[in-house]
Design a protein around this motif. Structure first.
Motif, mmCIF file in Angstrom:
data_model
loop_
_atom_site.group_PDB
_atom_site.id
_atom_site.type_symbol
_atom_site.label_atom_id
_atom_site.label_comp_id
_atom_site.label_asym_id
_atom_site.label_seq_id
_atom_site.Cartn_x
_atom_site.Cartn_y
_atom_site.Cartn_z
ATOM 1 N N LEU A 4 0.800 -1.118 -0.103
ATOM 2 C CA LEU A 4 -0.040 -0.015 0.115
ATOM 3 C C LEU A 4 0.927 1.177 0.110
ATOM 4 O O LEU A 4 1.444 1.681 0.973
ATOM 5 C CB LEU A 4 -0.993 0.129 1.152
ATOM 6 C CG LEU A 4 -1.762 -1.394 1.446
ATOM 7 C CD1 LEU A 4 -2.434 -0.838 2.671
ATOM 8 C CD2 LEU A 4 -2.577 -1.599 0.218
ATOM 9 N N GLY A 5 0.890 1.930 -1.050
ATOM 10 C CA GLY A 5 1.624 3.188 -1.239
ATOM 11 C C GLY A 5 3.099 2.616 -1.724
ATOM 12 O O GLY A 5 4.061 2.984 -1.020
ATOM 13 N N CYS A 6 3.294 2.115 -2.840
ATOM 14 C CA CYS A 6 4.501 1.184 -3.266
ATOM 15 C C CYS A 6 5.552 2.348 -3.664
ATOM 16 O O CYS A 6 6.775 1.912 -3.937
ATOM 17 C CB CYS A 6 4.202 0.336 -4.285
ATOM 18 S SG CYS A 6 3.382 1.227 -5.714
ATOM 19 N N GLY A 7 5.217 3.574 -3.937
ATOM 20 C CA GLY A 7 6.483 4.749 -4.272
ATOM 21 C C GLY A 7 7.129 3.923 -5.317
ATOM 22 O O GLY A 7 6.618 3.571 -6.540
ATOM 23 N N THR A 8 8.580 3.713 -5.182
ATOM 24 C CA THR A 8 9.550 3.442 -6.212
ATOM 25 C C THR A 8 9.200 1.984 -6.689
ATOM 26 O O THR A 8 9.947 1.566 -7.978
ATOM 27 C CB THR A 8 10.962 3.676 -5.871
ATOM 28 O OG1 THR A 8 11.209 2.759 -4.821
ATOM 29 C CG2 THR A 8 11.163 5.077 -5.247
ATOM 30 N N GLY A 9 8.683 1.186 -6.052
ATOM 31 C CA GLY A 9 8.446 -0.279 -6.478
ATOM 32 C C GLY A 9 9.543 -0.952 -6.023
ATOM 33 O O GLY A 9 9.506 -2.306 -6.561
ATOM 34 N N ARG A 10 10.706 -0.653 -5.479
ATOM 35 C CA ARG A 10 11.835 -1.353 -5.439
ATOM 36 C C ARG A 10 11.610 -2.724 -4.406
ATOM 37 O O ARG A 10 12.131 -3.747 -4.858
ATOM 38 C CB ARG A 10 12.907 -0.538 -4.857
ATOM 39 C CG ARG A 10 13.652 0.299 -5.959
ATOM 40 C CD ARG A 10 14.874 0.863 -5.470
ATOM 41 N NE ARG A 10 14.108 2.255 -4.802
ATOM 42 C CZ ARG A 10 14.782 3.139 -4.368
ATOM 43 N NH1 ARG A 10 15.980 3.202 -4.110
ATOM 44 N NH2 ARG A 10 14.070 4.351 -3.787
ATOM 45 N N ALA A 11 10.817 -2.511 -3.407
ATOM 46 C CA ALA A 11 10.441 -3.621 -2.572
ATOM 47 C C ALA A 11 9.730 -4.664 -3.274
ATOM 48 O O ALA A 11 10.311 -5.755 -2.917
ATOM 49 C CB ALA A 11 9.924 -3.149 -1.198
ATOM 50 N N LEU A 12 8.911 -4.272 -4.106
ATOM 51 C CA LEU A 12 8.210 -5.198 -4.773
ATOM 52 C C LEU A 12 9.049 -5.959 -5.869
ATOM 53 O O LEU A 12 8.703 -6.958 -6.184
ATOM 54 C CB LEU A 12 6.884 -4.737 -5.455
ATOM 55 C CG LEU A 12 6.018 -4.081 -4.575
ATOM 56 C CD1 LEU A 12 4.877 -3.194 -5.231
ATOM 57 C CD2 LEU A 12 4.830 -5.354 -4.088
ATOM 58 N N ALA A 13 9.868 -5.120 -6.450
ATOM 59 C CA ALA A 13 10.722 -5.732 -7.485
ATOM 60 C C ALA A 13 11.590 -6.729 -6.804
ATOM 61 O O ALA A 13 11.673 -8.008 -7.466
ATOM 62 C CB ALA A 13 11.780 -4.749 -8.129
#
Length: 168
Positions: A4-13
């Motif tokens: 929720l609120g992924c911003g740059t997406g680095r953690a998801l990557a």
């Protein structure tokens, strides 16, 4: 896995590279476009939406939902946490982090965003004591709520509030 609120997406990557199906929600069309171009090829799904509105309308469930200095800080927990609870599978975990409240400054607090060079834009952030956060988690039907403030590595620096809870 849902951020929720992924911003740059680095953690998801990173999660996607570990074989985890990952989705991120962010309110910024610019960030969602950028992160989708950068990390989409890894299989990460990005959604541009206001988090509460999205969780109200999308019935997708997850094993884990988290927010790292993201939407959990900027959404009313009395509205957000019940939606999170409904979107977790039984046994699923919710984790969030953000700055701790400034002593004596609790509840919703307005803040300007985007600097002072253009039209006035503002949002609210939500700050409470760890006990109050635990009460919000329990009221949402989540179990085993635990919220604490981790001290910063350097004395007199700002620590991090971390909350966890589970759906039965």
């Amino acid at each position: 896995m849902l951020e929720l609120g992924c911003g740059t997406g680095r953690a998801l990557a990173y999660l996607a590279q570990q074989g985890i199906e990952a989705t991120g929600i962010d309110i910024s069309p610019v960030m969602v476009k950028r992160t989708a171009e950068t990390w989409g090829p890894l299989g990460v799904r990005f959604i541009c939406a206001e988090v509460i509105e999205h969780l109200e309308s999308d019935a997708t469930t997850s094993d884990a939902i988290y927010s790292m200095f993201g939407a959990a800080w900027f959404a009313d927990p009395a509205r957000l946490f019940p939606l999170v609870a409904r979107r977790l599978y039984p046994g699923g975990v919710f984790v969030f982090s953000q700055p701790p409240a400034i002593p004596g400054a609790y509840g919703p607090q307005g803040m300007y965003k985007g600097g002072f060079a253009g039209p006035a834009m503002f949002t609210y952030r939500y700050s409470y004591t760890p006990d109050a956060w635990e009460d919000f988690l329990s009221a949402a039907g989540l179990t085993d709520p635990h919220v604490r403030v981790l001290d910063a590595p350097r004395p007199s620096h700002i620590g991090t509030l971390i909350g966890t809870a589970q759906r039965r």
